[in-house]
Design a protein around this motif. Sequence first.
Motif, PDB file in Angstrom:
ATOM      1  N   ASP A   8       5.729  81.188  93.865  1.00  0.00           N
ATOM      2  CA  ASP A   8       4.297  81.225  94.175  1.00  0.00           C
ATOM      3  C   ASP A   8       3.744  79.827  94.430  1.00  0.00           C
ATOM      4  OD1 ASP A   8       4.134  83.982  93.996  1.00  0.00           O
ATOM      5  OD2 ASP A   8       3.507  83.966  91.894  1.00  0.00           O
ATOM      6  N   THR A   9       4.136  78.869  93.586  1.00  0.00           N
ATOM      7  CA  THR A   9       3.658  77.495  93.763  1.00  0.00           C
ATOM      8  C   THR A   9       4.241  76.892  95.037  1.00  0.00           C
ATOM      9  OG1 THR A   9       3.456  77.222  91.366  1.00  0.00           O
ATOM     10  CG2 THR A   9       3.495  75.221  92.684  1.00  0.00           C
ATOM     11  N   ALA A  10       5.503  77.130  95.289  1.00  0.00           N
ATOM     12  CA  ALA A  10       6.148  76.594  96.488  1.00  0.00           C
ATOM     13  C   ALA A  10       5.501  77.132  97.768  1.00  0.00           C
ATOM     14  CB  ALA A  10       7.634  76.925  96.477  1.00  0.00           C
ATOM     15  N   ALA A  11       4.967  78.346  97.728  1.00  0.00           N
ATOM     16  CA  ALA A  11       4.373  78.978  98.907  1.00  0.00           C
ATOM     17  C   ALA A  11       2.902  78.618  99.108  1.00  0.00           C
ATOM     18  CB  ALA A  11       4.516  80.493  98.806  1.00  0.00           C
ATOM     19  N   ARG A  12       2.308  77.899  98.163  1.00  0.00           N
ATOM     20  CA  ARG A  12       0.881  77.590  98.278  1.00  0.00           C
ATOM     21  C   ARG A  12       0.587  76.758  99.516  1.00  0.00           C
ATOM     22  NH1 ARG A  12      -2.150  76.987  92.606  1.00  0.00           N
ATOM     23  NH2 ARG A  12      -3.770  76.407  94.073  1.00  0.00           N
ATOM     24  N   LYS A  13      -0.416  77.180 100.265  1.00  0.00           N
ATOM     25  CA  LYS A  13      -0.816  76.487 101.493  1.00  0.00           C
ATOM     26  C   LYS A  13      -1.849  75.398 101.216  1.00  0.00           C
ATOM     27  CE  LYS A  13       1.330  79.363 104.371  1.00  0.00           C
ATOM     28  NZ  LYS A  13       2.703  79.063 104.593  1.00  0.00           N
ATOM     29  N   ASP A  14      -2.485  75.432 100.034  1.00  0.00           N
ATOM     30  CA  ASP A  14      -3.508  74.444  99.718  1.00  0.00           C
ATOM     31  C   ASP A  14      -2.923  73.153  99.148  1.00  0.00           C
ATOM     32  OD1 ASP A  14      -2.751  75.847  97.366  1.00  0.00           O
ATOM     33  OD2 ASP A  14      -4.627  75.306  96.373  1.00  0.00           O
ATOM     34  N   LEU A  15      -1.604  73.104  98.951  1.00  0.00           N
ATOM     35  CA  LEU A  15      -0.938  71.914  98.438  1.00  0.00           C
ATOM     36  C   LEU A  15      -0.062  71.297  99.518  1.00  0.00           C
ATOM     37  CD1 LEU A  15       0.244  73.213  94.949  1.00  0.00           C
ATOM     38  CD2 LEU A  15      -1.782  71.832  95.451  1.00  0.00           C
ATOM     39  N   SER A  18       4.038  66.659  99.284  1.00  0.00           N
ATOM     40  CA  SER A  18       4.077  65.600  98.277  1.00  0.00           C
ATOM     41  C   SER A  18       3.551  66.093  96.935  1.00  0.00           C
ATOM     42  CB  SER A  18       3.277  64.384  98.742  1.00  0.00           C
ATOM     43  OG  SER A  18       1.937  64.726  99.023  1.00  0.00           O
ATOM     44  N   ASP A  19       2.544  66.956  96.944  1.00  0.00           N
ATOM     45  CA  ASP A  19       2.003  67.515  95.705  1.00  0.00           C
ATOM     46  C   ASP A  19       3.070  68.346  94.987  1.00  0.00           C
ATOM     47  OD1 ASP A  19      -0.324  66.473  96.811  1.00  0.00           O
ATOM     48  OD2 ASP A  19      -1.154  68.437  97.326  1.00  0.00           O
ATOM     49  N   LYS A  20       3.778  69.132  95.761  1.00  0.00           N
ATOM     50  CA  LYS A  20       4.810  69.997  95.188  1.00  0.00           C
ATOM     51  C   LYS A  20       5.962  69.174  94.625  1.00  0.00           C
ATOM     52  CE  LYS A  20       3.444  73.607  98.400  1.00  0.00           C
ATOM     53  NZ  LYS A  20       3.807  74.428  99.546  1.00  0.00           N
ATOM     54  N   LYS A  45      11.633  58.515  91.732  1.00  0.00           N
ATOM     55  CA  LYS A  45      12.219  59.845  91.891  1.00  0.00           C
ATOM     56  C   LYS A  45      11.795  60.526  93.187  1.00  0.00           C
ATOM     57  CE  LYS A  45      14.514  59.994  88.053  1.00  0.00           C
ATOM     58  NZ  LYS A  45      15.962  59.988  88.064  1.00  0.00           N
ATOM     59  N   SER A  46      10.567  60.250  93.655  1.00  0.00           N
ATOM     60  CA  SER A  46      10.050  60.952  94.828  1.00  0.00           C
ATOM     61  C   SER A  46      10.206  60.167  96.131  1.00  0.00           C
ATOM     62  CB  SER A  46       8.565  61.270  94.639  1.00  0.00           C
ATOM     63  OG  SER A  46       7.790  60.073  94.650  1.00  0.00           O
ATOM     64  N   GLY A  47      10.247  58.849  96.042  1.00  0.00           N
ATOM     65  CA  GLY A  47      10.269  58.033  97.244  1.00  0.00           C
ATOM     66  C   GLY A  47       8.908  57.905  97.900  1.00  0.00           C
ATOM     67  N   LEU A  48       7.864  58.327  97.202  1.00  0.00           N
ATOM     68  CA  LEU A  48       6.505  58.288  97.741  1.00  0.00           C
ATOM     69  C   LEU A  48       5.776  57.022  97.309  1.00  0.00           C
ATOM     70  CD1 LEU A  48       5.543  61.990  96.941  1.00  0.00           C
ATOM     71  CD2 LEU A  48       6.136  61.060  99.188  1.00  0.00           C
ATOM     72  N   ASP A  55      -3.050  60.512  94.786  1.00  0.00           N
ATOM     73  CA  ASP A  55      -3.744  61.569  95.523  1.00  0.00           C
ATOM     74  C   ASP A  55      -3.170  62.941  95.172  1.00  0.00           C
ATOM     75  OD1 ASP A  55      -5.277  59.611  96.753  1.00  0.00           O
ATOM     76  OD2 ASP A  55      -4.134  59.656  98.636  1.00  0.00           O
ATOM     77  N   SER A  56      -1.857  63.023  95.062  1.00  0.00           N
ATOM     78  CA  SER A  56      -1.207  64.296  94.718  1.00  0.00           C
ATOM     79  C   SER A  56      -1.604  64.751  93.326  1.00  0.00           C
ATOM     80  CB  SER A  56       0.317  64.161  94.807  1.00  0.00           C
ATOM     81  OG  SER A  56       0.718  64.050  96.146  1.00  0.00           O
ATOM     82  N   ILE A  57      -1.621  63.842  92.385  1.00  0.00           N
ATOM     83  CA  ILE A  57      -2.005  64.191  91.012  1.00  0.00           C
ATOM     84  C   ILE A  57      -3.440  64.716  90.991  1.00  0.00           C
ATOM     85  CG2 ILE A  57      -2.531  63.198  88.734  1.00  0.00           C
ATOM     86  CD1 ILE A  57       0.051  61.487  89.137  1.00  0.00           C
ATOM     87  N   GLN A  58      -4.322  64.073  91.752  1.00  0.00           N
ATOM     88  CA  GLN A  58      -5.713  64.535  91.807  1.00  0.00           C
ATOM     89  C   GLN A  58      -5.799  65.941  92.402  1.00  0.00           C
ATOM     90  OE1 GLN A  58      -8.370  62.876  90.419  1.00  0.00           O
ATOM     91  NE2 GLN A  58      -9.335  64.843  90.764  1.00  0.00           N
ATOM     92  N   ARG A  59      -5.057  66.208  93.478  1.00  0.00           N
ATOM     93  CA  ARG A  59      -5.070  67.548  94.077  1.00  0.00           C
ATOM     94  C   ARG A  59      -4.505  68.590  93.110  1.00  0.00           C
ATOM     95  NH1 ARG A  59      -4.190  64.579  98.820  1.00  0.00           N
ATOM     96  NH2 ARG A  59      -1.926  64.596  98.536  1.00  0.00           N
ATOM     97  N   LEU A  60      -3.452  68.233  92.378  1.00  0.00           N
ATOM     98  CA  LEU A  60      -2.869  69.160  91.402  1.00  0.00           C
ATOM     99  C   LEU A  60      -3.852  69.454  90.272  1.00  0.00           C
ATOM    100  CD1 LEU A  60       0.717  67.658  91.314  1.00  0.00           C
ATOM    101  CD2 LEU A  60       0.087  69.920  92.196  1.00  0.00           C
TER     102      LEU A  60
END
Length: 96
Positions: A8-15, A18-20, A45-48, A55-60
């Motif tokens: 379900d999380t992997a399929a989310r379109k609002d993320l 990078s957030d995932k 770990k992410s290479g980001l 930004d990803s943490i804020q969106r999460l």
Amino acid sequence: MFFKLDADTAARKDLRASDKIILAIIQNYENQGKAYPGRRKLQEKSGLAGSTICDSIQRLKNAGLLEVQQQGIGKSNFYKTCPKTQPVGKTDQSEN
């Protein structure tokens, strides 16, 4: 190293992707309900870039998937992943 997310999380379109990635890494570090990888560890770990991670943490947080407890300047935050409250993309529409 291998990270995974629930379907379900992997399929989310609002993320964003990078957030995932950040969520999966934090979940991997979670122990007894809390995770505390620092930004440098998340970058490694992410290479980001650091700004992308912030930004990803804020969106999460805004999506209700992550709680952040700040520890102070120069210290790693504590992260707690939150259970899904409602699958994204599904509405409560009854068929007649």
